[in-house]
Design a protein around this motif. Structure first.
Motif, PDB file in Angstrom:
ATOM      1  N   GLY A 126       0.916  -1.277  -0.093  1.00  0.00           N
ATOM      2  CA  GLY A 126      -0.041   0.106   0.177  1.00  0.00           C
ATOM      3  C   GLY A 126       0.743   1.234   0.013  1.00  0.00           C
ATOM      4  N   GLU A 127       0.281   2.208  -0.546  1.00  0.00           N
ATOM      5  CA  GLU A 127       1.165   3.644  -0.390  1.00  0.00           C
ATOM      6  C   GLU A 127       1.322   4.136   0.973  1.00  0.00           C
ATOM      7  N   ALA A 128       2.361   4.677   1.152  1.00  0.00           N
ATOM      8  CA  ALA A 128       2.587   5.271   2.398  1.00  0.00           C
ATOM      9  C   ALA A 128       1.807   6.452   2.676  1.00  0.00           C
ATOM     10  N   PRO A 129       1.122   6.698   3.937  1.00  0.00           N
ATOM     11  CA  PRO A 129      -0.094   7.746   3.966  1.00  0.00           C
ATOM     12  C   PRO A 129       0.766   9.242   4.251  1.00  0.00           C
ATOM     13  N   GLY A 130      -0.231   9.769   3.511  1.00  0.00           N
ATOM     14  CA  GLY A 130       0.151  11.362   3.435  1.00  0.00           C
ATOM     15  C   GLY A 130      -0.888  12.142   3.621  1.00  0.00           C
ATOM     16  N   LYS A 131      -0.641  13.503   3.847  1.00  0.00           N
ATOM     17  CA  LYS A 131      -1.788  14.330   4.279  1.00  0.00           C
ATOM     18  C   LYS A 131      -2.764  14.409   3.135  1.00  0.00           C
ATOM     19  N   ASP A 132      -3.973  14.001   3.268  1.00  0.00           N
ATOM     20  CA  ASP A 132      -4.901  13.815   2.341  1.00  0.00           C
ATOM     21  C   ASP A 132      -5.584  15.084   1.968  1.00  0.00           C
ATOM     22  N   PRO A 133      -5.626  15.834   0.768  1.00  0.00           N
ATOM     23  CA  PRO A 133      -6.258  17.232   0.530  1.00  0.00           C
ATOM     24  C   PRO A 133      -7.759  17.261   0.264  1.00  0.00           C
ATOM     25  N   HIS A 134      -8.282  16.177   0.141  1.00  0.00           N
ATOM     26  CA  HIS A 134      -9.606  15.946  -0.577  1.00  0.00           C
ATOM     27  C   HIS A 134     -10.689  16.085   0.430  1.00  0.00           C
ATOM     28  N   ILE A 135     -10.780  17.257   1.278  1.00  0.00           N
ATOM     29  CA  ILE A 135     -11.678  17.522   2.100  1.00  0.00           C
ATOM     30  C   ILE A 135     -12.985  18.051   1.813  1.00  0.00           C
ATOM     31  N   TRP A 136     -13.214  18.536   0.483  1.00  0.00           N
ATOM     32  CA  TRP A 136     -14.391  18.822  -0.006  1.00  0.00           C
ATOM     33  C   TRP A 136     -15.430  17.587  -0.285  1.00  0.00           C
ATOM     34  N   LEU A 137     -14.797  16.338  -0.331  1.00  0.00           N
ATOM     35  CA  LEU A 137     -15.760  15.213  -0.411  1.00  0.00           C
ATOM     36  C   LEU A 137     -16.484  14.951   0.771  1.00  0.00           C
ATOM     37  N   ASP A 138     -16.118  15.424   1.976  1.00  0.00           N
ATOM     38  CA  ASP A 138     -16.841  15.296   3.175  1.00  0.00           C
ATOM     39  C   ASP A 138     -17.628  16.618   3.454  1.00  0.00           C
ATOM     40  N   PRO A 139     -19.056  16.594   3.328  1.00  0.00           N
ATOM     41  CA  PRO A 139     -19.637  17.804   3.621  1.00  0.00           C
ATOM     42  C   PRO A 139     -19.414  18.477   4.825  1.00  0.00           C
ATOM     43  N   VAL A 140     -19.273  17.702   5.982  1.00  0.00           N
ATOM     44  CA  VAL A 140     -18.754  18.366   7.276  1.00  0.00           C
ATOM     45  C   VAL A 140     -17.751  19.242   7.078  1.00  0.00           C
ATOM     46  N   ARG A 141     -16.446  18.735   6.607  1.00  0.00           N
ATOM     47  CA  ARG A 141     -15.365  19.472   6.497  1.00  0.00           C
ATOM     48  C   ARG A 141     -15.503  20.634   5.539  1.00  0.00           C
ATOM     49  N   TYR A 142     -16.240  20.304   4.344  1.00  0.00           N
ATOM     50  CA  TYR A 142     -16.520  21.399   3.538  1.00  0.00           C
ATOM     51  C   TYR A 142     -17.254  22.579   4.021  1.00  0.00           C
ATOM     52  N   ALA A 143     -18.223  22.226   5.029  1.00  0.00           N
ATOM     53  CA  ALA A 143     -18.932  23.315   5.608  1.00  0.00           C
ATOM     54  C   ALA A 143     -18.108  24.032   6.664  1.00  0.00           C
ATOM     55  N   GLN A 144     -17.095  23.407   7.076  1.00  0.00           N
ATOM     56  CA  GLN A 144     -16.131  24.101   8.074  1.00  0.00           C
ATOM     57  C   GLN A 144     -15.276  25.144   7.183  1.00  0.00           C
ATOM     58  N   VAL A 145     -14.917  24.636   5.974  1.00  0.00           N
ATOM     59  CA  VAL A 145     -14.226  25.611   5.027  1.00  0.00           C
ATOM     60  C   VAL A 145     -15.184  26.518   4.855  1.00  0.00           C
ATOM     61  N   ALA A 146     -16.241  26.534   4.363  1.00  0.00           N
ATOM     62  CA  ALA A 146     -17.402  27.592   3.984  1.00  0.00           C
ATOM     63  C   ALA A 146     -17.273  28.458   4.899  1.00  0.00           C
ATOM     64  N   GLU A 147     -17.456  28.275   6.101  1.00  0.00           N
ATOM     65  CA  GLU A 147     -17.501  29.243   7.313  1.00  0.00           C
ATOM     66  C   GLU A 147     -16.235  29.925   7.330  1.00  0.00           C
ATOM     67  N   GLY A 148     -15.279  29.426   6.854  1.00  0.00           N
ATOM     68  CA  GLY A 148     -13.960  30.032   7.263  1.00  0.00           C
ATOM     69  C   GLY A 148     -13.687  31.084   6.111  1.00  0.00           C
ATOM     70  N   VAL A 149     -14.117  30.675   5.005  1.00  0.00           N
ATOM     71  CA  VAL A 149     -14.291  31.514   3.592  1.00  0.00           C
ATOM     72  C   VAL A 149     -15.054  32.529   3.886  1.00  0.00           C
TER      73      VAL A 149
END
Length: 322
Positions: free
Chosen positions: A146-169
């Motif tokens: 398996g690929e070694a873990p890295g920081k995953d940037p795909h936060i917009w596919l989680d509606p909860v995290r995307y909402a957190q980003v929206a509030e910050g924006v």
């Protein structure tokens, strides 16, 4: 994501900026998604790729002019920022981007004098993800293929995290353009409510399924899997262009058999060849699970919400939702 790319030297960036500014005075806006952000009479925002542009447009409404660096159909991970795009950054009021997704954008933003720099990654939490994410990850994390873990940037596919980003924006827009702060607050609240509703639809729609495991070509859905109690098994890691090892393909065949996997998902912006190969070897079908990195004619929906609804239906089919 852990994809190394050559950073832009300051001398080269300065030269590119000069060339780009000269081009702005001599050329039309062809070739830049969204057009020229300068002198529009609005709050001019440069967004790095579609999920950032979508937030800017929904939150900004009529008060913003949004320019997108990544054109529809372009794989955002591969973007190499052009001199003209560097010049567009120079003329903008704000830039909205996601650090560590597009290294050439990161470097250009770091060296740009733009007054408001909004890094979506700083507005929520990022986690380490490899090819295996979710309930089965602990059972498989000793595998060497398996690929070694890295920081995953795909936060917009989680509606909860995307909402957190929206509030910050929204807060960043209010601070940078206080004359329209009330509208930005209202628009942000409306967007967050819709994302909360989407979260509920996913939670309810995936709460009772025959299996919890799904296979994808690209490890873009780790946050979504974790949010709804699923397991994503990816053929490739966070880099959609990487090639899986033979051992990884054999491992996925075993996972498919033991966990009742029916479908190998592929995405719209890269070839489905690998998905079809893996699916054919295991007697599985293929389907689209869209990481929503851009909207094209092939997208199952015209905006973020429509594509997410299509993703939910695809997961329900594949997982045997009851």
């Amino acid at each position: 994501m852990n994809v190394s790319r050559r950073l832009i030297p300051r001398s080269a960036l300065a030269a590119a900026l000069a060339l780009g500014l000269a081009a702005l005075s001599a050329c039309s806006t062809d070739g830049v998604a969204g057009g020229n952000p300068g002198n529009t009479g609005k709050f001019d925002v440069v967004a790095s790729f579609y999920p950032m542009a979508f937030l800017a447009e929904r939150i900004g409404g009529d008060h913003v002019h949004v320019t997108t660096l990544t054109t529809p159909g372009q794989e955002p991970h591969d973007l190499e920022i052009s001199p003209r795009q560097i010049a567009l950054l120079e003329e903008s009021d704000a830039v909205l981007y996601l650090k560590n997704l597009q290294p050439s954008v990161d470097d250009a933003v770091a060296q740009s004098p733009v007054g408001t720099k909004i890094d979506a990654a700083s507005l929520t939490t990022l986690e380490q993800h490899g090819t295996e994410v979710g309930g089965h990850a602990a059972a498989h994390d000793t595998h060497d293929d398996g690929e070694a873990p890295g920081k995953d940037p795909h936060i917009w596919l989680d509606p909860v995290r995307y909402a957190q980003v929206a509030e910050g924006v929204g807060k960043a827009f209010e601070k940078a353009d206080p004359g329209h702060a009330a509208d930005y607050r209202k628009n942000t609240a409306t967007l967050v409510r819709r994302l909360d509703d989407l979260n509920t639809r996913f939670k309810d729609g995936l709460g009772h399924t025959r299996t919890k495991v799904f296979i994808t070509t690209h490890a873009a859905f780790g946050y979504l899997a974790e949010r709804y109690g699923l397991t994503e098994e990816a053929i490739n890691g966070l880099d959609p262009e990487s090639e899986p090892s033979a051992a990884r393909v054999r491992d996925l065949a075993e996972v498919a058999k033991s966990d009742g996997v029916s479908t190998v998902f592929y995405e719209t912006l890269v070839s489905d060849r690998t998905a079809k190969t893996v699916a054919g070897d295991s007697g599985l079908r293929t389907d689209v699970l869209d990481p929503i990195e851009g909207i094209t004619a092939k997208s199952r929906g015209k905006d973020y919400f429509a594509v997410q609804e299509a993703n939910l239906k695809a997961l329900q089919r594949a997982l045997g939702a009851k």
